[in-house]
Enzyme design. Structure first.
Site, PDB file in Angstrom:
ATOM      1  CB  SER A 158      -0.897  -0.003   1.243  1.00 29.58           C
ATOM      2  OG  SER A 158      -1.693   1.153   1.272  1.00 29.58           O
ATOM      3  N   GLY A 159       0.623   2.149  -0.951  1.00 27.33           N
ATOM      4  CA  GLY A 159       1.418   3.366  -1.056  1.00 27.33           C
ATOM      5  C   GLY A 159       2.561   3.261  -2.044  1.00 27.33           C
ATOM      6  CB  THR A 163      -4.142   3.398  -7.467  1.00 23.95           C
ATOM      7  OG1 THR A 163      -4.590   2.442  -6.499  1.00 23.95           O
ATOM      8  CG2 THR A 163      -5.350   4.071  -8.087  1.00 23.95           C
ATOM      9  CG  ASN A 208      -1.693   4.989  -0.577  1.00 23.02           C
ATOM     10  OD1 ASN A 208      -1.632   6.186  -0.838  1.00 23.02           O
ATOM     11  ND2 ASN A 208      -1.983   4.064  -1.474  1.00 23.02           N
ATOM     12  CB  SER A 211      -4.825   2.663   0.724  1.00 24.43           C
ATOM     13  OG  SER A 211      -4.692   1.265   0.727  1.00 24.43           O
ATOM     14  CB  SER A 212      -6.900   0.024  -3.977  1.00 26.82           C
ATOM     15  OG  SER A 212      -6.628   0.975  -4.975  1.00 26.82           O
ATOM     16  N   GLY A 421      -1.051  -5.525  -2.256  1.00 33.23           N
ATOM     17  CA  GLY A 421       0.212  -6.230  -2.087  1.00 33.23           C
ATOM     18  C   GLY A 421       0.301  -6.891  -0.730  1.00 33.23           C
ATOM     19  CD  GLU A 423      -2.519  -4.588   3.341  1.00 32.18           C
ATOM     20  OE1 GLU A 423      -2.907  -3.697   2.553  1.00 32.18           O
ATOM     21  OE2 GLU A 423      -3.181  -4.976   4.326  1.00 32.18           O
TER      22      GLU A 423
END
Length: 1055
Positions: A158-159, A163, A208, A211-212, A421, A423
């Site tokens: 994340s980050g 995206t 992030n 973040s998605s 991804g 985590e």
């Protein structure tokens, strides 16, 4: 080795050239073309050279742009060092074969412009520096060429920029695909689906700000011409728990804040909302409603526009926002009748009963049992999550309907998989377990597909395949998903079994079934040392990317995600169109419990795997360089961790199995043929034979390379580096030779064109001169003939033959007579002898001359007498001297009069020889054709002379500017003639003043000078001690007392 080959086409000219240069230390090949062509060439070359970066020749400074070429490819430190070098040079992209590694720079680099897209369109994959556009273009062109389906897997923490990477790919296809009105409409919908999905599926997390919180797979459908004609979206595991709970420093989904901050006043009033996020329980748990990097008002406008372009109806948009508002209101429910039930289209009393009672079936009867407070809170949160989750599913389906391609003909597809991804947090729960399981499955697929593609390439080229050692994570996938034995099966079993099942009983079951597994550890199963790092409610999995410790707290509740049946019945009564669609009456109302979240997720992963296995894979691995989102900061520990869990080392080992470098014969020969005399400049045979000749000349050992069917395979990077270094030395000499040849060719061409042009100009000029000469001679012949005839008939009466000749004779005589007129009227002996034709007119001319000359002179002398008689001492001596037209040259129409003078400087009174010239409007003081001063007659205030016998005159000039010159002090031998002429030309008869003693004049405005006059024994002119100009003149004796009659007699006696 990567080559940059740029075809430069000169528009408007039938000229093209291809320049091949290395992506490191650039060298210049100067091409001399026409102006427009060279300008296009220069702009294109400069842009490419600016964007190129060193790959092999500058590898010590900027690293290597393909990890496959690393010598120490098994070393994490070498990979890390290469990433750091490139990151420090703002080179965020690196290849591992066709896999793209992207490091988030956390700043704008200016590498995503339209110009950059143009550069990467239609270029071979390795010809330009690594870029997301290069990958996107190669996928697109491969799809068109092979007419098969592809997908791009974008993964990372994340980050890390997943995206953004998917956005850049979509933007690239929007620009590079064919454009029509219909295709543009599809393109706009594809692009605008992103902000809608981001609003409803993205949120701020600790790592992030965007973040998605769901996995997204988007298919872009292309027709046979390459136009984007449709799309389809699949979503995975939306983090619904975020609706009701956020950790400190995090937010719920963006759409809630966008609605509150950016919604129109009328809309908020209808929804019963206030423009203050602090009013809503679901939005304040993270204590981070405002984020500096997120503009909720602007994003709200973008979402509204996107919904309109995607053609959501106004009623659906209203229903959608009503649902979002109802979720916010649900968060504020305190089990008192709520007045906002109308947003869901359900009476408030019905909602109240649904949230405070549970329906229990006892035999044939149904009984409402009241909830405890905890049960009521659970029901409320479950409803909020269910409403939001089902609405999100509805939203994705609506987007799919908007993007659907109505044409049934066969389409090729490029899929974009933007998945969360791996985590690892300080506390990892059910969501991290699912996410990391997903990454395990994708890593398994990734290794399988990579090995498969490598093996297929070796077999296709006829190269023996060597088995590759790698970590097979199937053992971990089985640990999680195996039927009846896996963690998911145990979790489902614990969720479904009767009795008091808790998170701790689930952990105990895991310990019972997984006790001997090498990749599973708990506090109970661990050794004494490891036990210190585990809590009693934790279990640890040894993933391919490393160890992750999970807390079982909440596993059962999150996996169940139950919604009471009576609440479903309440929602089916809704008049809100979207809620009605999300809770259909046709939904099976079986007493059998629905599938758990983990099982649903497992099934969706199986489906995703099947989809991906049917397509050709491409990979983008996104990484973040530091946790603080700071540009320029590279955290070795964090990046090393990501290198590990992204599986980069495994992929690199697979790619390096056997041979590090492979390239088609044609490309390899085209680049390195200058290194061998036999292959330069043109190889006559096949490309494979040329490469064989080239490598033998370079001294490759048999074990260093293999010759495939269409490609050469080089085992060690050092072999390639040695070849590239040799080319680096050779190419400068090669460039010089190419320059010399090309310059010679261009100069020779220019010379030939100039010589041809000069010859043509000479021919035209000579022809024109010859024609003019012929015309001139023809005219001369005619004139001579007429002259001869006129001469022969000159004594005859005037006729056609002698008219021109006689006119010439008359003109010639009058011209000579003008130059030789007698000086006096009494001098008749010097009169020119006239030709016979002029005999009758001669006497008349003499008479006219004798009458006119004295008359003109008398007029001038009369004007002089009226001015100077009795006032100027030397006037009587000038009476007998006639005036002439000019004193410098022969008279012309311009100027009207000229006379030599001596001009005295205004400062110092130094004498200067000048000429005084009169024209129709001004007087000029001239020195050798250079005008020193111009005096307009309109600005001439007057002229001063003395009463004595000197020849001085002072011209008084009107000065308005300090920069203008002042009055003129002049000495003139023909004083009376000059002043008389001045009166006539300037048409001013009364502006001459005869002054006795001293004359004052202006040196410049505000500054005065003086000229003093006196009589003496001899004539002198000097500067006196008082600074005045002293003019001393001799006193003349009066010849006789003049009166008007005496003056006329004296003047006529002269004639």
């Amino acid at each position: 080795m990567h080559i940059a080959a740029l075809e430069l086409i000169c528009l408007g000219h039938k000229t093209s050239a291809t320049i091949a240069f290395h992506a490191g230390k650039p060298f210049t090949i100067a091409l001399y073309m026409t102006h427009s062509c060279s300008k296009l060439l220069e702009e294109r070359c400069n842009r490419i050279l600016r964007d190129m970066e060193g790959s092999l020749t500058a590898r010590d400074r900027v690293g290597i742009q393909d990890f496959v070429l690393l010598d120490a490819y098994t070393s994490e430190s070498a990979v890390l060092d290469n990433l750091r070098k490139r990151f420090n040079e703002n080179l965020i992209y690196t290849y591992i074969g066709t896999l793209l590694v992207s490091v988030n720079p956390y700043k704008e680099l200016g590498i995503y412009t339209k110009k950059q897209m143009d550069i990467y369109m239609g270029v071979n994959f390795f010809e330009l520096p690594p870029h997301i556009y290069a990958l996107a273009d190669n996928v697109y062109r491969t799809m068109l060429t092979e007419t098969n389906n592809h997908f791009i897997l974008i993964s990372g923490e994340s980050g890390a920029g997943k995206t953004e990477a998917s956005k850049k790919i979509l933007q690239f296809y929007a620009v590079s695909c064919p454009s029509t009105k219909l295709l543009d409409n599809v393109r706009d919908r594809l692009l605008l689906s992103n902000p809608v999905l981001e609003a409803f599926g993205n949120a701020k997390t600790l790592k992030n700000d965007n973040s998605s919180r769901f996995g997204k797979y988007m298919d872009i459908q292309f027709d046979h011409m390459g136009g984007a004609v449709g799309g389809h979206i699949l979503s995975y595991l939306l983090e619904k728990s975020r609706v009701v709970h956020q950790n400190h420093g995090e937010r719920s989904f963006h759409i809630f804040y966008q609605l509150v901050e950016g919604g129109e006043e009328d809309l908020l009033r209808w929804l019963g909302l206030e423009r203050n996020c602090q009013r809503y329980s679901y939005l304040v748990q993270g204590e981070c409603a405002k984020v500096s990097s997120v503009n909720d008002k602007s994003d709200w406008k973008t979402v509204r526009k996107a919904l309109s372009v995607i053609e959501f109806s106004e009623s659906n948009i209203e229903s959608l926002f009503a649902i979002i508002a109802s979720v916010l209101h649900l968060g504020n429910v305190t089990f008192v009748a709520d007045s906002q039930g109308y947003l869901l289209g359900i009476p408030a009393q019905v909602i109240q009963v649904g949230l405070t009672h549970r329906k229990i079936e006892a035999r044939s009867e149904e009984v409402l049992s009241p909830f405890t407070v905890d049960q009521a809170v659970y029901a409320k949160d479950a409803l909020a999550k269910a409403i939001y989750g089902r609405t999100f599913t509805w939203l994705v389906n609506e987007l799919n309907e908007s993007l659907a391609n109505k044409d049934s003909s066969r389409k090729t597809v490029i899929g974009l998989l933007d998945i969360y991804g791996f985590e690892v947090f300080s506390v990892n729960s059910f969501e991290q377990f699912c996410i990391n399981y997903c990454n395990e499955k994708l890593q398994q697929l990734f290794i399988q597909l990579t090995l498969k593609s490598e093996q297929e390439e070796y077999e296709m080229e006829g190269i023996e395949w060597e088995s590759v050692p790698y970590f097979n994570n199937k053992i971990i996938c089985d640990l999680v998903e195996e039927k009846f034995k896996g963690i998911i099966s145990v979790l489902d079993e614990e969720c479904l079994r009767p009795g008091e099942a808790t998170d701790m009983t689930f952990l105990e079951k895991l310990e019972e079934k997984m006790g001997g597994h090498a990749h599973f550890i708990t506090h109970k199963l661990a050794d004494q040392k490891t036990r210190k790092t585990l809590e009693r409610g934790d279990f640890r999995l040894l993933h391919y990317a490393g160890e992750v410790t999970y807390s079982v707290v909440g596993f059962l509740d999150k996996n169940n995600d139950l919604l009471y049946r009576n609440i479903k019945e309440v929602m089916r009564q809704s008049k809100n169109a979207i809620v009605k669609h999300c809770f259909p009456s046709t939904e099976p109302d079986s007493k059998k419990r629905p599938e758990t979240v983990a099982t649903q997720f497992k099934s969706s992963l199986v489906g995703l795997t099947e989809v991906l296995m049917s397509k050709e894979p491409w990979y983008v691995r996104c990484m973040k360089p530091n946790e603080g989102k700071q540009p320029g900061l590279f955290d070795d520990v964090l990046v090393r961790h990501q290198v590990k869990y992204l599986g980069l080392m495994e992929h690199l080992r697979v790619r390096r199995a056997g041979f590090a470098y492979r390239r088609r014969y044609e490309i390899f020969l085209q680049r390195y043929k200058p290194l061998c005399p036999d292959t330069w400049p043109n190889w006559k045979g096949t490309a494979a034979e040329g490469v064989e000749c080239l490598v033998k000349h370079l001294g490759y050992k048999p074990d260093e390379y293999k010759m495939g069917r269409t490609k050469i395979f080089i085992r060690h990077p050092r072999t390639l580096f040695a070849t590239e270094d040799a080319f680096e030395v050779c190419k400068h000499e090669l460039a010089t030779r190419i320059q010399a040849k090309y310059k010679g060719y261009r100069v020779k061409g220019d010379y030939m064109r100039q010589r041809q042009a000069a010859t043509k100009i000479e021919t035209c000029w000579r022809g024109m001169k010859a024609r003019r000469e012929r015309e001139k001679r023809a005219w001369a012949v005619k004139v001579i003939k007429r002259f001869i005839k006129g001469f022969m008939t000159r004594n005859q009466p005037a006729c056609v033959d002698n008219t021109e000749y006689l006119a010439f004779v008359r003109q010639n005589y009058l011209t000579r007579l003008k130059e030789n007129l007698p000086k006096t009227v009494v001098d008749k002996n010097t009169w020119l002898t006239p030709p016979p034709i002029m005999d009758s007119l001669t006497d008349h001319l003499i008479y006219l001359y004798c009458v006119w000359l004295p008359h003109v002179q008398l007029q001038l002398k009369g004007l002089t007498s009226s001015i100077f008689k009795g006032t100027k001492e030397n006037y009587p001596h000038s009476v007998g001297i006639p005036f002439v037209d000019t004193r410098i040259s022969k008279p012309h129409t311009f100027p009207q009069y000229s006379v030599p003078v001596v001009k005295y400087d205004r400062n110092g009174f130094r004498p200067r020889f000048r000429q005084l010239i009169y024209t129709g409007s001004a007087a000029y003081l001239v020195e050798e054709a250079k005008i020193k001063q111009r005096v307009e007659f309109n600005n001439l205030k007057g002229v001063s002379v003395s009463t004595l016998s000197d020849n001085f005159l002072i011209l008084h000039v009107q000065c308005e500017d300090i920069k203008q010159k002042g009055d003129l002090v002049l000495q003139c031998d023909y004083l009376f003639e000059a002043l008389t002429k001045l009166c006539l030309v300037a048409n001013k008869h009364n502006f001459i003043k005869v002054v006795q003693g001293s004359v004052k004049f202006d040196i410049q405005p505000g500054r005065e000078g003086f000229v003093d006059f006196k009589s003496g024994q001899e004539t002198m002119i000097y500067r006196a001690k008082n600074g005045h100009l002293m003019v001393v003149s001799m006193k003349l004796k009066t010849v006789w007392p003049f009166n008007s009659q005496n003056e006329q007699i004296h003047f006529l006696n002269y004639y």
